[in-house]
Design a protein around this motif. Structure first.
Motif, PDB file in Angstrom:
ATOM      1  N   THR A 197     -16.842  17.587  22.058  1.00 49.49           N
ATOM      2  CA  THR A 197     -18.035  17.328  22.793  1.00 49.49           C
ATOM      3  C   THR A 197     -18.579  18.371  23.529  1.00 49.49           C
ATOM      4  OG1 THR A 197     -17.711  14.764  22.807  1.00 49.49           O
ATOM      5  CG2 THR A 197     -19.506  15.672  24.323  1.00 49.49           C
TER       6      THR A 197
ATOM      7  N   GLN B 165     -22.384  20.183  22.842  1.00 53.15           N
ATOM      8  CA  GLN B 165     -23.156  19.822  24.077  1.00 53.15           C
ATOM      9  C   GLN B 165     -24.245  20.654  24.324  1.00 53.15           C
ATOM     10  OE1 GLN B 165     -22.660  16.507  25.822  1.00 53.15           O
ATOM     11  NE2 GLN B 165     -24.886  16.755  25.821  1.00 53.15           N
TER      12      GLN B 165
ATOM     13  N   ASP C 139     -28.112  19.332  23.926  1.00 54.17           N
ATOM     14  CA  ASP C 139     -29.132  19.437  24.865  1.00 54.17           C
ATOM     15  C   ASP C 139     -30.301  20.234  24.506  1.00 54.17           C
ATOM     16  OD1 ASP C 139     -27.371  18.198  26.318  1.00 54.17           O
ATOM     17  OD2 ASP C 139     -26.652  19.906  27.507  1.00 54.17           O
TER      18      ASP C 139
END
Length: 186
Positions: A84, A88, A92
């Motif tokens: 993750t 990430q 984002d």
């Protein structure tokens, strides 16, 4: 529906094992030591992957921009956060383009994750634990020939599966993002 391309990456760099030299710790987002998180080099790779997959000026025919991002989620307190954390920053950035980020599958939920991924269109990006990547790829039909294992020391490669009428074609891309990355594939 079926994706045109599936890209599988290993999570970025992880802490060394106890007793290994040099000792390199995992660092959580808040800066505390966390053995389930990326190392400082892993965080650098996670940041560099943003523009690798989503360049400011993509060349013609650029085919790495994901339509959906999957990461093996930390389902228990013993699971790694690294898959993750690796994607990430990209997720984002891509949130403004409504690119879904799915981290609800654990590292061993391979069949469920691949079944879900195969219902998507476009380019699917999956970040996973390296020991499970060959098993994840083996869920494609017909199964393309891939290396039997992902080396413990390689964090800098993409496995790319392109879909055609004949099935899935396999290729690899060396990331070459950080100093010391290997120019070769697995």
């Amino acid at each position: 529906m079926s994706p045109s391309r599936i890209i599988i990456i290993r999570h970025a760099e992880k802490p060394t094992k106890p007793g290994d030299e040099p000792a390199i710790a995992g660092i959580a987002e808040n800066g505390s030591c966390d053995k389930k998180s990326l190392t400082p080099r892993g965080w650098q790779r996670a940041g560099a992957l943003v523009r690798f997959f989503c360049p400011l000026h993509p060349p013609p025919g650029f085919g790495l921009l994901p339509s959906i991002i999957y990461a093996a989620g930390a389902k228990t307190k013993d699971d790694s956060k690294r898959p993750t954390q690796t994607v990430q920053p990209l997720a984002d950035l891509m949130q403004s383009q409504h690119v879904p980020f799915i981290e609800s599958f654990g590292k061993d939920d391979l069949q469920a994750a691949m079944t879900e991924a195969l219902t998507r269109n476009g380019i699917v990006l999956m970040a996973w634990e390296h020991h499970r990547i060959p098993d994840l790829a083996a869920l494609l039909h017909p199964v393309p020939a891939t290396p039997d294992a992902w080396p413990d020391d390689r964090f800098d490669v993409l496995w790319v599966f392109d879909h055609s009428a004949d099935g899935w074609a396999f290729s690899q891309i060396a990331q070459r993002l950080l100093n010391g990355d290997d120019d070769t594939v697995i």
